[in-house]
Design an enzyme around this catalytic site. Sequence first.
Site, PDB file in Angstrom:
ATOM      1  N   CYS A 136       0.838  -1.209   0.000  1.00 30.14           N
ATOM      2  CA  CYS A 136       0.000   0.000   0.000  1.00 30.14           C
ATOM      3  C   CYS A 136       0.870   1.255   0.000  1.00 30.14           C
ATOM      4  CB  CYS A 136      -0.929  -0.015   1.214  1.00 30.14           C
ATOM      5  SG  CYS A 136      -1.934   1.467   1.345  1.00 30.14           S
ATOM      6  N   CYS A 139      -0.354   4.135   2.152  1.00 37.22           N
ATOM      7  CA  CYS A 139      -0.163   3.930   3.599  1.00 37.22           C
ATOM      8  C   CYS A 139       1.299   4.142   3.989  1.00 37.22           C
ATOM      9  CB  CYS A 139      -0.558   2.510   4.009  1.00 37.22           C
ATOM     10  SG  CYS A 139      -2.052   1.884   3.248  1.00 37.22           S
ATOM     11  N   ASP A 140       2.222   3.660   3.168  1.00 39.41           N
ATOM     12  CA  ASP A 140       3.617   3.558   3.615  1.00 39.41           C
ATOM     13  C   ASP A 140       4.621   4.395   2.811  1.00 39.41           C
ATOM     14  OD1 ASP A 140       2.743   1.730   5.504  1.00 39.41           O
ATOM     15  OD2 ASP A 140       2.968   0.037   4.152  1.00 39.41           O
TER      16      ASP A 140
END
Length: 332
Positions: A136, A139-140
């Site tokens: 992701c 997300c990261d």
Amino acid sequence: MAGTKKTKVLIIGSGPAGYTAAVYASRAMLEPVLVQGIEPGGQLTTTTEVENWPGDTEVQGPDLMLRMEAHAKAMGAEIISDIISTIDFSKRPYVCQSDSGTEYVADAIILCTGARAKWLGLPSEEKFKGFGVSACATCDGFFYRGQEIVVIGGGNTAVEEALFLTNFASKVTLVHRRDELRAERILIDRLEKNPKIHTLWFNELEEVYGTDAPLGVEGVKVKHTKTGEITDIPAKGVFIAIGHAPANELVKDVLETHMGGYVVTKPDSTETSLPGVFAAGDLTDHKYRQAVTSAGMGCMAALEAERWLAEHGMAENEDAVSAAPATKNAAE
Ligand code: FAD
Ligand code: NAP
């Protein structure tokens, strides 16, 4: 929250299919209960710009999903933060157990559990998951400011992840096993114009390597699919974007599946092989897998559930599975 919650329609999943089903079922006065699962809002909460949701030239995925949730609530749906762990399909009403301990008892069920990211299954991928290996980018990606990153895959997700990651990374290497991308032309154009992205064709991830203490990625070894030549790419982050598999754990032993686990529905319908059980969205769709098609199927499922309940009424411990056709799980 333990105890029992009874409902005419239980919607499992909070992606575009689930929330759309909740809007329609609410407007049909079915007072639906929607259980959100581990990812409230579904897959679109893991992306940034969505440019193909009709009515919005551009909308952030998480914002769109918050709006869908608010819409479903405003129509009267009860939205619950919980995860369904098992469903007893042997009798109607169907009984679902959940992680919170609440038992959900439903006359009809709309399954909208969607899909989740696939992994390659390499031991080194598993070792560094959460420590440099991710599925992701939204997300990261932030953790890799000024670093080099590798993205694996050749579909829309891989190309979007690579483009998004150029906001942080000094260089992104997209590794694809063929010499042709599956992604849409508009995304490929953006990829080709982005000077930070280098594409490595005909290569597959062989190994992620790094340090043990602290656990962290230092690079990857990729292998040429034709020559077998190994190339070493230094990188601090590795994003696996090789597609998604249907989240069918709750039903794979009971409902017919095909094409790698997608739930089979009747032609032009969301009806499954069990009475009063409907399936919508990416859980059933190996072909389109879009927000708008998932929403469309959520609408169909709610309309079909309404008609089915009107015809069959509420259940009183009716035998369900024995009345259903035998299931068959076809291999891909
Ligand atoms: P999902 O969105 O997959 O949601 C599934 C839901 O089920 C989740 O809420 C989850 O918590 C819940 N759930 C699962 N198991 C349980 C359980 N046991 N109990 C309770 N709940 C459960 N499509 C587009 O049209 N445009 C785009 O720009 C686009 N961008 C994308 C970008 C990325 C990075 C990804 C991964 C996908 C993208 N897609 C896009 C595809 C789109 O997100 C999906 O087609 C769509 O989200 C599918 O909706 P769904 O409702 O079927 O399920
Ligand atoms: P996808 O379209 O299935 O593409 C997966 C990619 O990963 C393919 O290029 C595939 O290679 C590669 N791959 C699969 N298994 C592999 C393996 N074991 N090793 C190496 N490579 C492997 O998946 P996706 O990109 O996640 O997209 C899923 C769905 O969501 C699609 O319908 C897509 O349109 C939708 N989506 C839409 C948008 C958007 O509209 N902007 C954005 C993201 C996703 P091959 O090509 O060789 O098979």
